[in-house]
Write an enzyme that holds these catalytic residues in place. Structure first.
Site, mmCIF file in Angstrom:
data_model
loop_
_atom_site.group_PDB
_atom_site.id
_atom_site.type_symbol
_atom_site.label_atom_id
_atom_site.label_comp_id
_atom_site.label_asym_id
_atom_site.label_seq_id
_atom_site.Cartn_x
_atom_site.Cartn_y
_atom_site.Cartn_z
ATOM 1 N N HIS A 75 0.836 -1.219 0.000
ATOM 2 C CA HIS A 75 0.000 0.000 0.000
ATOM 3 C C HIS A 75 0.869 1.266 0.000
ATOM 4 O O HIS A 75 0.541 2.255 0.649
ATOM 5 C CB HIS A 75 -0.941 0.026 1.208
ATOM 6 C CG HIS A 75 -1.964 -1.060 1.222
ATOM 7 N ND1 HIS A 75 -3.235 -0.894 0.761
ATOM 8 C CD2 HIS A 75 -1.905 -2.343 1.644
ATOM 9 C CE1 HIS A 75 -3.926 -2.026 0.900
ATOM 10 N NE2 HIS A 75 -3.139 -2.925 1.421
ATOM 11 N N ASN A 148 -10.260 -2.662 2.767
ATOM 12 C CA ASN A 148 -10.016 -2.669 1.320
ATOM 13 C C ASN A 148 -11.323 -2.409 0.571
ATOM 14 O O ASN A 148 -12.391 -2.403 1.174
ATOM 15 C CB ASN A 148 -9.485 -4.040 0.881
ATOM 16 C CG ASN A 148 -7.988 -4.193 1.144
ATOM 17 O OD1 ASN A 148 -7.274 -3.216 1.354
ATOM 18 N ND2 ASN A 148 -7.522 -5.429 1.125
#
Ligand code: HDE
Length: 722
Positions: A75, A148
């Protein structure tokens, strides 16, 4: 405009806003008279050696040398914004958390969206999962929901995470490919881990190429718990559902934007907030009382499974709004650090084996990325008081006054809080079992929900999944990788497996011993998530003009779009004045386009509008770039609108028999192409009611844009190859 919150006030104390009157100083405060020339020995003729003595020059270089910190191990690329969480309905039946029971509160939040695989400088629109990490600065402490945009995950046990990420990131011998899952190691891992089957169906779906961070769902993924005041515990999943609907790019567009505007998603977020079109999500919970945890075919602690909404409905209780961009990217977005272990009283953890591992990992990674005092950084600090005897470490900022730094102490200073004082009390849970490296048997079914997901897709979404798998496996040159994987697809759907195998090569898959159960579930197809009302807010429309354009239709359409908070962007042959029919530089100031045609491609817009005007359309028709604009927008299933002479330009550009164009005077919407041949002022009056089957030009335009894409164009084979 920014919304004032307790967090905004707190951050303000750390903000420095230099004015032109300020003067450059060294870090130790001394004003400097020359910051451009290193101190050196100079003679009349030569520039002599530089002196090490120049402390200011050394400080400047030293500071620069150390500007980078390690990027996040996953990420790494992301963008964030501040906002507020409002509770619309108390959930006191299941939790005593203040943030979920007190409807009078506004809780400040920071949200960071991200891709998973790419480095910090990679492109936004790659095929990937998107992170959706929410930090709520509640009165009882920070609560991080680190989620997510897909509700399931690749693995069931945290111990597999390093393998998963190693296999998915660039391959070790060559560091290729960047931010892509289309390579041997990724698909080898997917085959070797049947538990990943459900998740890769999600990543091969359109969910992995969102149109905007503002148009994707968020999920907590893991199973958390909520406790109410009576001490009863519930298992819970968290959902964020966007007000604007769930929308994606088309694949060809995603590939092109990666080169044409790698910052597409972060710009989109910042621009929408700057324009005051604040993104909003509904907050929902799915709740299962502890006593019912065993009532399901799947294990409720398995992060590779959804809780089908037919079995466990989503209860929407709150609303998230993002309304303030960061002042500085590094100190706020880059230094933001999330931990799944950050919860507040009333919220807790389940035995979900992925979550338990995450609870260890996040704190640990922040220490190596930011140092042990990372929770003192402005963006991470809670808005409630922080008091304990954790001390020292690199970069400690807090100065703790007092004689003791331990508990218990002779002064009885700062004791822990009782339950009544708001202290976090762990839910007493009886635990029995045999210590071993194994999960419950229910964790073994890896196919049912992959089938459920695939069965629930619309035809168009199924096509896209087949195309995505064909693209990805085409990038795997080792037959063992693509042959085994296409055979695995037969466990989900024979038609899918054969279609992909035909594209990527290898033997046609043999029928799977198992049968597709044929079931579907609500809420899995993203086409189900449409805005509650027709809206074009924040949609970007390219308006193509050249000298001699028709000012009446231009003015009417642009004004209507602006009134609906869409964003018309004018493109012309050059970024200097363009004149409407009947105007020239003597009589008028002209219209200065926002960009020229080479500057911004059609991929960056949601729709294209070309007003008529004989000279303008003649000029545009001679420009290959303009024809390409229209063809490409059409191929990407976007609304294409034209008035007057531009109707013929569009007709020629898309050259398709299937599209019915307007007769004189009529406005016609056909396959997302909206045309009006004879644009009189009365036929361009403001939007009346943008609905399916509307007759009026602007109503048709707005309705078509609100549908995001014209899928019929693709289903009927009209979308040109672009
Ligand atoms: Fe993460 N994950 N993760 N993850 N994750 C990180 O923490 C980890 C997982 C997610 O915007 C890291 O601060 C493990 C699931 C997001 O700053 C790291 C496991 C989900 C972000 C880490 C998982 C996520 C991260 C790297 C398996 C969806 C970005 C940098 C057990 C629910 C947060 C960091 C941000 C980041 C570990 C699985 C979401 C290394 C061990 C499942 C959105 O700690």
């Amino acid at each position: 405009m920014t919304t004032k919150t307790a967090k905004a006030d707190q951050l303000e104390a750390s903000v420095v806003e230099p004015t032109p009157k300020d003067r450059i100083t060294a870090d130790f405060g001394t004003k400097q008279s020359n910051t451009d020339d290193w101190l050196r020995v100079r003679s009349d003729k030569t520039t002599g050696p530089m002196l090490l003595e120049d402390a200011f020059a050394r400080e400047k270089i030293h500071r620069f040398d150390h500007e980078r910190i390690p990027e996040r191990v996953v990420h790494a690329r992301g963008a964030g914004a501040f906002g507020t969480f409002r509770l619309l309905e108390s959930a006191e039946d299941v939790t005593h958390a203040g943030v979920l029971t007190d409807t009078s509160r506004e809780t400040p939040v920071f949200v960071r969206f991200s891709t998973v695989l790419g480095s910090r400088g990679s492109a936004d629109t790659v095929r990937d999962v998107r992170g959706f990490a929410v930090k709520m600065y509640t009165q009882e402490g920070n609560w991080d929901i680190v989620g997510n945009n897909m509700p399931v995950f690749f693995i069931q046990d945290a111990i597999k995470f390093p393998d998963l990420i190693h296999a998915a990131k660039p391959e070790p011998h060559c560091e290729i490919p960047q931010a892509q899952s289309a390579h041997n190691n990724f698909w080898d891992f997917m085959y070797m881990h049947p538990e990943a089957t459900h998740m890769y169906m999600w990543t091969m779906s359109d969910r992995a190429i969102p149109r905007s961070f503002r148009m994707m769902q968020g999920f907590g993924v893991n199973t958390f718990t909520l406790q109410n005041a009576r001490g009863e515990r519930h298992l819970v999943k968290f959902h964020w559902t966007p007000e604007l609907g769930v929308h994606s790019l088309v694949w060809d567009e995603a590939l092109k934007i990666a080169g044409q505007d790698p910052d597409f998603h972060r710009k989109d977020l910042a621009e929408a907030i700057d324009a005051g079109v604040y993104p909003r999500w509904k907050f929902g919970i799915q709740v299962i009382p502890d006593a019912k945890a065993d009532d399901f075919d799947f294990d409720v602690l398995d992060a590779t499974k959804v809780w089908p909404q037919e079995l466990v409905p989503v209860r929407y209780i709150g609303e998230l709004e993002l309304n303030r961009n960061v002042d500085e990217f590094f100190t706020e977005t880059e230094q933001a650090a999330f931990c799944t272990s950050h919860v507040v009283p009333g919220v807790g953890f389940s035995d979900d084996p992925l979550l338990q591992g995450r609870n260890f990992s996040y704190f640990d990674t922040q220490v190596s990325r930011l140092g042990v005092n990372w929770e003192e950084l402005p963006v991470n600090r809670p808005v409630c008081p922080v008091m304990n005897f954790n001390r020292d470490g690199a970069m400690r900022h807090t100065i703790a006054r007092g004689k003791v730094n331990y508990w218990p102490n002779r002064f009885e200073a700062q004791p822990p809080a009782s339950r009544e004082e708001g202290g976090y009390v762990d839910h007493p849970q009886e635990v029995r079992g045999v210590k071993m490296r194994a999960k419950s048997d229910k964790f073994r079914d890896h196919v049912s929900q992959a089938q459920l997901f695939y069965n629930s897709m619309s035809d168009i979404e199924k096509r896209h999944i087949a195309a995505a798998l064909s693209f990805e496996l085409d990038h795997c040159e080792e037959p063992i990788v693509y042959e085994r994987l296409t055979q695995r697809l037969a466990d989900i759907d024979m038609g899918l497996a054969r279609a992909v195998a035909a594209m990527v090569g290898g033997p046609s898959p043999a029928p799977s011993p198992g049968q597709n159960h044929g079931k579907t579930a609500a809420g899995l197809s993203q086409l189900e998530y449409v805005p509650e009302r027709v809206t074009v807010a924040s949609r970007k429309v390219a308006v193509l003009v050249a000298d001699g354009y028709d000012a009446i239709s231009y003015g009417a359409v642009v004004a209507a779009l602006k009134a609906a908070r869409a964003i018309p962007v004018v493109l012309g042959p050059r970024r200097s004045p363009v004149f409407a029919a009947g105007e020239d530089s003597q009589s008028a100031r002209g219209l200065v386009p926002d960009h020229h045609f080479e500057g911004q491609r059609s991929t960056l817009f949601d729709a294209v509008f070309i007003p008529g005007g004989e000279a303008s359309v003649d000029a545009l028709a001679k420009m290959g770039r303009v024809t390409h604009y229209v063809r490409e927008a059409f191929g990407h299933l976007k609304t294409v609108a034209a008035t007057g002479e531009a109707v013929d330009l569009v007709r020629k550009a898309v050259s398709l028999d299937g599209v019915r164009f307007s007769g004189d005077g009529d406005a016609v919407l056909s396959y997302g192409v909206v045309t009006l041949r004879d644009p009189k002022p009365e036929s361009l009056k403001e939007v009346v009611q943008a609905t399916k089957g509307a007759k009026h030009f602007l109503d048709q335009l707005f309705w078509s844009m609100s549908q995001h894409r014209c899928w019929d164009r693709e289903l009927d084979g009209l979308a040109a190859q672009v």
